[in-house]
Design an enzyme around this catalytic site. Structure first.
Site, PDB file in Angstrom:
ATOM      1  N   GLU A   1       0.788  -1.228   0.000  1.00 46.44           N
ATOM      2  CA  GLU A   1       0.000   0.000   0.000  1.00 46.44           C
ATOM      3  C   GLU A   1       0.825   1.285   0.000  1.00 46.44           C
ATOM      4  O   GLU A   1       0.906   1.996   1.012  1.00 46.44           O
ATOM      5  CB  GLU A   1      -0.979  -0.009   1.186  1.00 46.44           C
ATOM      6  CG  GLU A   1      -1.900  -1.223   1.171  1.00 46.44           C
ATOM      7  CD  GLU A   1      -3.047  -1.135   2.180  1.00 46.44           C
ATOM      8  OE1 GLU A   1      -2.981  -0.297   3.096  1.00 46.44           O
ATOM      9  OE2 GLU A   1      -4.004  -1.903   2.029  1.00 46.44           O
TER      10      GLU A   1
ATOM     11  N   GLU B   1      -5.941  -8.219  -0.164  1.00 46.10           N
ATOM     12  CA  GLU B   1      -6.633  -7.928   1.098  1.00 46.10           C
ATOM     13  C   GLU B   1      -8.069  -7.541   0.806  1.00 46.10           C
ATOM     14  O   GLU B   1      -8.332  -6.748  -0.101  1.00 46.10           O
ATOM     15  CB  GLU B   1      -5.990  -6.751   1.861  1.00 46.10           C
ATOM     16  CG  GLU B   1      -4.729  -7.082   2.593  1.00 46.10           C
ATOM     17  CD  GLU B   1      -4.167  -5.883   3.364  1.00 46.10           C
ATOM     18  OE1 GLU B   1      -4.945  -5.024   3.830  1.00 46.10           O
ATOM     19  OE2 GLU B   1      -2.932  -5.816   3.487  1.00 46.10           O
TER      20      GLU B   1
END
Ligand code: FCB
Length: 446
Positions: free
Chosen positions: A172, A357
């Protein structure tokens, strides 16, 4: 009626499709043992006001000592892969220089433990635990981090690279840069546009350099994990539309554009240009080092409008009407389909995509009969349906990985927000599989 089952089984997905669960080092391992160095999350958490009740990852789920039990839980849910992260500070307590042999040995045992249980190891090199010694030197603001990170990647993968099924560089990049250097919500807790611009570039440069380093070791299956939020204008005004477009640019397009198109999106660059490091445009050859797959993390959408500040980026989000998770995040499953399809069509163009995720936090109900989390099962059903929708349209989606195996340290929000398929009692550290864990075990049984 309460949903107790997953609506999907293996037969609904291709034979080679992998199901898994994810976790990260700082959130589960516990960092006060095994020679682990301090990370900027330890010092961030020690600063009043940054995390709920000053909670930190000192003990977390004590996975460092209970990893065998945790791998058994993965296996018990009939999952195929475990997406874990390596702690930079555990492997290199000073960030560079002398390695902590016990730290490397730990990951060595962990990877072998996965293989023994038939779990594919999906490694991530950076899930946010930056060693403090490097934070002292400016961390992600310092261009040298690309070299430090490549050296760390080389060290870790010389040891593990022959056995991991895949390796991701960064988890991320939006969180590493914007959430941590602009919004100040994650370590190092800065609120500075220049720091943000530099972090948003250096994190990509570090990704590229580490990718090169791992290629040089002969590794295959290298990727990057990006997160996305579906940005919708809060109303029909031109200001809200413009704000939502910019939000999308900063959050969703910046990183993909750099890696797959060798440039930054013009609308974002207009605002960031004065703050960018000199000569940044010469780095795209490194940033765009070929990857073998892309990971998509997806949780929610945001309704965006102008904040009236007249300053870049000049947007804010407003509460939306959809059902919300314990995080206060709206549940918007269509966004998952959108990002898988959109990423494939515009950026990855045929490369394998993984959902790395997806999941929800909920205040699960614990009783003598077990841990009931029907809302999580419903969430998973809705999102798996959207993943399947993309797959049915021919997008090369290769896997779906739930966040998370265990309830864990949810960063600034501490131990309150429970994302696990497995409940953790943070007093006793006892693990109890939730109904969603049982639902996976049933759905994925061969
Ligand atoms: C993601 C992070 C992960 C976890 C989930 C809820 O942004 O990668 O560590 O905190 O959100």
């Amino acid at each position: 009626m309460q949903t107790k089952e997953l609506a999907f089984g293996r037969g609904d997905f291709p034979e080679d499709f992998v199901f898994g669960a994810a976790a990260s080092s700082y959130q589960i391992e516990g960092c006060r043992f095994g020679g682990c160095g301090l990370s900027h999350w330890d010092t961030f958490a020690a600063t009043p006001g940054n995390t709920v009740r000053f909670e930190d990852g000192a003990t977390a789920c004590d996975h460092y000592h209970r990893w065998e039990e945790d791998l058994d839980l993965m296996r018990g849910a009939n999952l195929d892969c475990y997406r874990f992260s390596i702690s930079w500070a555990r492997v290199l307590p000073e960030g560079r220089g002398a390695p902590n042999v016990a730290g490397l040995d730990f990951y060595d045992r962990l990877v072998d433990g996965m293989l023994e249980r038939g779990l594919k190891p999906f490694a991530t090199l950076y899930h946010w635990d930056l060693p403090v010694a490097l934070a002292d030197l400016g961390g992600w603001r310092n261009r040298d981090i690309a070299q430090w990170f490549a050296d760390y990647a080389d060290l870790a993968m010389k040891r593990l690279g022959d056995r991991v099924a895949s390796a991701a560089t960064i988890n991320e990049p939006w969180c590493v840069s914007w959430l941590s250097h602009f919004h100040g919500e994650h370590a190092p807790g800065l609120r500075d546009i220049r720091a943000t611009a530099r972090a948003a570039h250096h994190v990509l440069l570090a990704h590229g350099r580490a990718t090169e380093a791992m290629r040089a070791l002969g590794m295959k299956n290298l990727g990057l994990v990006t997160n996305f939020e579906y940005a919708e204008p809060a109303d029909g005004s031109p200001q809200a539309q413009k704000a939502a477009r910019l939000y999308d640019g900063i959050y969703n397009r910046w990183f993909l554009s750099a890696v797959f198109q060798r440039s930054y999106p013009q609308d974002v660059l207009e605002g960031l240009l004065p703050h960018m490091p000199e000569g940044f445009e010469k780095d795209f050859d490194i940033i765009a080092a070929p990857v073998d797959w892309l990971g998509i993390n997806y949780y929610t959408r945001k309704l965006i409008t102008a904040d009236g500040s007249g300053r870049f980026p000049g947007f804010k989000d407003v509460p939306g009407p959809l059902p919300k998770t314990q995080m206060g995040w709206e549940v918007y499953p269509e966004g998952l389909y959108h990002f898988i399809e959109w990423t494939h069509r515009n950026y990855t163009k045929g490369l394998p995509i993984y959902v790395t995720e997806n999941g929800m936090a909920s205040a699960d109900r614990v009783s003598a009969g077990g841990v009931e989390d029907a809302d999580r099962i419903a969430f998973l059903n809705q999102h798996l349906a959207q993943a399947k929708r993309a797959l049915d349209q021919g997008v090369p989606l290769k896997g779906y990985i739930v966040w998370s195996l265990l309830d864990n340290y949810e960063w600034a929000l501490g131990y309150e927000k429970r994302f696990g398929l497995v409940h953790v009692d943070f007093e006793t550290l006892e693990r109890t599989p939730k109904a969603s864990w049982h639902a996976f075990a049933d759905a994925l049984r061969r």
